[in-house]
Design a protein around this motif. Structure first.
Motif, PDB file in Angstrom:
ATOM      1  N   GLY A  48       9.373 -18.447   0.537  1.00  5.27           N
ATOM      2  CA  GLY A  48       9.451 -18.100   1.951  1.00  5.27           C
ATOM      3  C   GLY A  48       9.586 -19.302   2.860  1.00  5.27           C
ATOM      4  O   GLY A  48       9.901 -19.173   4.029  1.00  5.27           O
ATOM      5  N   MET A  49       9.346 -20.507   2.307  1.00  5.81           N
ATOM      6  CA  MET A  49       9.425 -21.763   3.049  1.00  5.81           C
ATOM      7  C   MET A  49       8.583 -21.697   4.322  1.00  5.81           C
ATOM      8  O   MET A  49       7.573 -21.029   4.370  1.00  5.81           O
ATOM      9  CB  MET A  49      10.889 -22.107   3.333  1.00  5.81           C
ATOM     10  N   ASP A  50       9.004 -22.389   5.335  1.00 11.25           N
ATOM     11  CA  ASP A  50       8.247 -22.421   6.582  1.00 11.25           C
ATOM     12  C   ASP A  50       8.479 -21.157   7.419  1.00 11.25           C
ATOM     13  O   ASP A  50       7.881 -20.979   8.459  1.00 11.25           O
ATOM     14  CB  ASP A  50       8.591 -23.662   7.392  1.00 11.25           C
ATOM     15  N   TYR A  51       9.343 -20.273   6.943  1.00  8.54           N
ATOM     16  CA  TYR A  51       9.616 -19.035   7.659  1.00  8.54           C
ATOM     17  C   TYR A  51       8.387 -18.137   7.733  1.00  8.54           C
ATOM     18  O   TYR A  51       8.243 -17.343   8.650  1.00  8.54           O
ATOM     19  CB  TYR A  51      10.735 -18.238   6.969  1.00  8.54           C
ATOM     20  N   ILE A  52       7.521 -18.225   6.741  1.00  9.91           N
ATOM     21  CA  ILE A  52       6.382 -17.313   6.651  1.00  9.91           C
ATOM     22  C   ILE A  52       5.494 -17.387   7.901  1.00  9.91           C
ATOM     23  O   ILE A  52       4.882 -16.399   8.298  1.00  9.91           O
ATOM     24  CB  ILE A  52       5.584 -17.561   5.357  1.00  9.91           C
ATOM     25  N   ASP A  53       5.454 -18.550   8.544  1.00 15.74           N
ATOM     26  CA  ASP A  53       4.632 -18.689   9.743  1.00 15.74           C
ATOM     27  C   ASP A  53       5.063 -17.738  10.858  1.00 15.74           C
ATOM     28  O   ASP A  53       4.256 -17.370  11.706  1.00 15.74           O
ATOM     29  CB  ASP A  53       4.671 -20.131  10.257  1.00 15.74           C
ATOM     30  N   ASP A  54       6.339 -17.333  10.871  1.00 17.26           N
ATOM     31  CA  ASP A  54       6.863 -16.450  11.909  1.00 17.26           C
ATOM     32  C   ASP A  54       6.948 -14.990  11.467  1.00 17.26           C
ATOM     33  O   ASP A  54       7.477 -14.153  12.192  1.00 17.26           O
ATOM     34  CB  ASP A  54       8.262 -16.916  12.335  1.00 17.26           C
ATOM     35  N   LEU A  55       6.448 -14.684  10.292  1.00 23.34           N
ATOM     36  CA  LEU A  55       6.557 -13.345   9.732  1.00 23.34           C
ATOM     37  C   LEU A  55       5.626 -12.355  10.407  1.00 23.34           C
ATOM     38  O   LEU A  55       4.447 -12.640  10.629  1.00 23.34           O
ATOM     39  CB  LEU A  55       6.226 -13.391   8.228  1.00 23.34           C
ATOM     40  N   LYS A  56       6.158 -11.178  10.727  1.00 21.83           N
ATOM     41  CA  LYS A  56       5.347 -10.048  11.176  1.00 21.83           C
ATOM     42  C   LYS A  56       5.112  -9.178   9.944  1.00 21.83           C
ATOM     43  O   LYS A  56       6.061  -8.615   9.399  1.00 21.83           O
ATOM     44  CB  LYS A  56       6.066  -9.258  12.258  1.00 21.83           C
ATOM     45  N   MET A  57       3.857  -9.098   9.496  1.00 25.34           N
ATOM     46  CA  MET A  57       3.574  -8.376   8.262  1.00 25.34           C
ATOM     47  C   MET A  57       2.319  -7.541   8.414  1.00 25.34           C
ATOM     48  O   MET A  57       1.355  -7.961   9.044  1.00 25.34           O
ATOM     49  CB  MET A  57       3.393  -9.362   7.106  1.00 25.34           C
ATOM     50  N   GLU A  58       2.355  -6.355   7.819  1.00 22.64           N
ATOM     51  CA  GLU A  58       1.197  -5.476   7.769  1.00 22.64           C
ATOM     52  C   GLU A  58       0.958  -5.092   6.317  1.00 22.64           C
ATOM     53  O   GLU A  58       1.905  -4.811   5.578  1.00 22.64           O
ATOM     54  CB  GLU A  58       1.429  -4.206   8.591  1.00 22.64           C
ATOM     55  N   PHE A  59      -0.309  -5.075   5.930  1.00 25.59           N
ATOM     56  CA  PHE A  59      -0.679  -4.640   4.586  1.00 25.59           C
ATOM     57  C   PHE A  59      -1.369  -3.289   4.690  1.00 25.59           C
ATOM     58  O   PHE A  59      -2.256  -3.100   5.523  1.00 25.59           O
ATOM     59  CB  PHE A  59      -1.615  -5.653   3.915  1.00 25.59           C
ATOM     60  N   HIS A  60      -0.936  -2.353   3.866  1.00 24.65           N
ATOM     61  CA  HIS A  60      -1.521  -1.016   3.812  1.00 24.65           C
ATOM     62  C   HIS A  60      -2.084  -0.839   2.407  1.00 24.65           C
ATOM     63  O   HIS A  60      -1.329  -0.902   1.435  1.00 24.65           O
ATOM     64  CB  HIS A  60      -0.469   0.058   4.112  1.00 24.65           C
ATOM     65  N   PRO A  61      -3.402  -0.635   2.267  1.00 21.57           N
ATOM     66  CA  PRO A  61      -4.000  -0.535   0.930  1.00 21.57           C
ATOM     67  C   PRO A  61      -3.373   0.543   0.042  1.00 21.57           C
ATOM     68  O   PRO A  61      -3.277   0.370  -1.170  1.00 21.57           O
ATOM     69  CB  PRO A  61      -5.474  -0.226   1.213  1.00 21.57           C
ATOM     70  N   THR A  62      -2.924   1.652   0.646  1.00 22.61           N
ATOM     71  CA  THR A  62      -2.307   2.742  -0.115  1.00 22.61           C
ATOM     72  C   THR A  62      -1.148   3.343   0.681  1.00 22.61           C
ATOM     73  O   THR A  62      -1.022   3.106   1.890  1.00 22.61           O
ATOM     74  CB  THR A  62      -3.323   3.875  -0.404  1.00 22.61           C
ATOM     75  N   TYR A  63      -0.364   4.163   0.023  1.00 17.92           N
ATOM     76  CA  TYR A  63       0.712   4.883   0.696  1.00 17.92           C
ATOM     77  C   TYR A  63       0.136   5.807   1.770  1.00 17.92           C
ATOM     78  O   TYR A  63       0.695   5.917   2.866  1.00 17.92           O
ATOM     79  CB  TYR A  63       1.526   5.689  -0.330  1.00 17.92           C
ATOM     80  N   GLU A  64      -0.975   6.428   1.474  1.00 22.84           N
ATOM     81  CA  GLU A  64      -1.616   7.321   2.437  1.00 22.84           C
ATOM     82  C   GLU A  64      -2.023   6.557   3.702  1.00 22.84           C
ATOM     83  O   GLU A  64      -1.899   7.071   4.811  1.00 22.84           O
ATOM     84  CB  GLU A  64      -2.839   8.006   1.807  1.00 22.84           C
ATOM     85  N   ASP A  65      -2.480   5.317   3.532  1.00 24.05           N
ATOM     86  CA  ASP A  65      -2.830   4.489   4.692  1.00 24.05           C
ATOM     87  C   ASP A  65      -1.592   4.159   5.519  1.00 24.05           C
ATOM     88  O   ASP A  65      -1.645   4.129   6.749  1.00 24.05           O
ATOM     89  CB  ASP A  65      -3.523   3.200   4.242  1.00 24.05           C
ATOM     90  N   PHE A  66      -0.477   3.909   4.854  1.00 22.15           N
ATOM     91  CA  PHE A  66       0.780   3.654   5.561  1.00 22.15           C
ATOM     92  C   PHE A  66       1.169   4.888   6.384  1.00 22.15           C
ATOM     93  O   PHE A  66       1.506   4.774   7.566  1.00 22.15           O
ATOM     94  CB  PHE A  66       1.892   3.285   4.577  1.00 22.15           C
ATOM     95  N   ILE A  67       1.095   6.069   5.775  1.00 20.40           N
ATOM     96  CA  ILE A  67       1.452   7.310   6.472  1.00 20.40           C
ATOM     97  C   ILE A  67       0.516   7.558   7.653  1.00 20.40           C
ATOM     98  O   ILE A  67       0.955   7.995   8.720  1.00 20.40           O
ATOM     99  CB  ILE A  67       1.427   8.520   5.492  1.00 20.40           C
ATOM    100  N   LYS A  68      -0.762   7.265   7.498  1.00 17.60           N
ATOM    101  CA  LYS A  68      -1.710   7.431   8.604  1.00 17.60           C
ATOM    102  C   LYS A  68      -1.380   6.486   9.757  1.00 17.60           C
ATOM    103  O   LYS A  68      -1.492   6.846  10.928  1.00 17.60           O
ATOM    104  CB  LYS A  68      -3.141   7.170   8.128  1.00 17.60           C
ATOM    105  N   ALA A  69      -0.972   5.260   9.421  1.00 19.04           N
ATOM    106  CA  ALA A  69      -0.634   4.277  10.455  1.00 19.04           C
ATOM    107  C   ALA A  69       0.676   4.617  11.163  1.00 19.04           C
ATOM    108  O   ALA A  69       0.842   4.320  12.352  1.00 19.04           O
ATOM    109  CB  ALA A  69      -0.559   2.880   9.837  1.00 19.04           C
ATOM    110  N   TYR A  70       1.604   5.245  10.450  1.00 26.15           N
ATOM    111  CA  TYR A  70       2.928   5.567  10.996  1.00 26.15           C
ATOM    112  C   TYR A  70       3.306   7.012  10.641  1.00 26.15           C
ATOM    113  O   TYR A  70       4.240   7.246   9.876  1.00 26.15           O
ATOM    114  CB  TYR A  70       3.974   4.591  10.452  1.00 26.15           C
ATOM    115  N   PRO A  71       2.596   7.980  11.201  1.00 26.01           N
ATOM    116  CA  PRO A  71       2.821   9.384  10.807  1.00 26.01           C
ATOM    117  C   PRO A  71       4.204   9.922  11.173  1.00 26.01           C
ATOM    118  O   PRO A  71       4.699  10.838  10.523  1.00 26.01           O
ATOM    119  CB  PRO A  71       1.719  10.148  11.543  1.00 26.01           C
ATOM    120  N   ASN A  72       4.830   9.369  12.180  1.00 23.23           N
ATOM    121  CA  ASN A  72       6.143   9.858  12.615  1.00 23.23           C
ATOM    122  C   ASN A  72       7.259   8.873  12.317  1.00 23.23           C
ATOM    123  O   ASN A  72       8.308   8.912  12.964  1.00 23.23           O
ATOM    124  CB  ASN A  72       6.101  10.168  14.112  1.00 23.23           C
TER     125      ASN A  72
END
Length: 170
Positions: A48-72
């Protein structure tokens, strides 16, 4: 905005390449866990080199957590089991809404139950019948840039911005 969603990625090198792509196009990376490596992994940072410093990233422990965070979420699922080619979808009018592109694990893809629940949003990358898959980071770049192409590459430089558009001719 484009959101890249990785379902339980297995290879830090692929994830690092995808991180770099996300930064280059102002996409948000979502990683659905659990994963077998740390996002602080040295291989990930090297790729990822120095690009990682500018990365917008979210971690979701499970698929269900992803769906809860972004239901639509307007989510499209890239899979070899799809009948519709990724370039058949029309993203040209979707610039104002978020588009989520989900990619599966390197070894097993997206779980079949998730695919069955979302049959109208499955997309396929064409390849010879004997091939099972392509490299994950290549798939992410290929599909994501098709979405951006259809939208005329919003907010992306289409000529050399760092050294100037006439750099080669000076």
């Amino acid at each position: 905005m484009i959101h890249i969603v990785l379902y339980r990625p297995e290879k830090p090198q692929n994830t690092g390449n995808i991180m770099r792509t996300c930064v280059a196009i102002h996409a948000t990376l979502h990683i659905i866990g659990p994963i077998t490596f740390s996002v602080d992994n040295k291989d990930l940072k090297r790729v990822g080199m120095d690009y990682i410093d500018d990365l917008k990233m979210e971690f979701h422990p499970t698929y269900e957590d992803f769906i809860k965070a972004y239901p639509n979420a307007d989510t499209y699922y890239v899979t070899r089991y799809a009948k519709t080619v990724y370039s058949s979808y029309d993203f040209s009018k979707k610039q104002v809404q978020d588009i989520f592109l989900m990619f599966g694990r390197e070894s097993t893809g997206i779980p079949h139950d998730i695919l069955k629940e979302n049959q109208d949003k499955l997309m396929r990358i064409p390849m010879v019948p004997e091939a099972r898959s392509l490299n994950l980071s290549n798939c992410v770049a290929l599909v994501t840039y098709e979405v951006l192409r259809q939208q005329n590459f919003p907010n992306l430089a289409t000529e050399e911005a760092i050294k100037g558009p006439d750099f080669l001719f000076k």
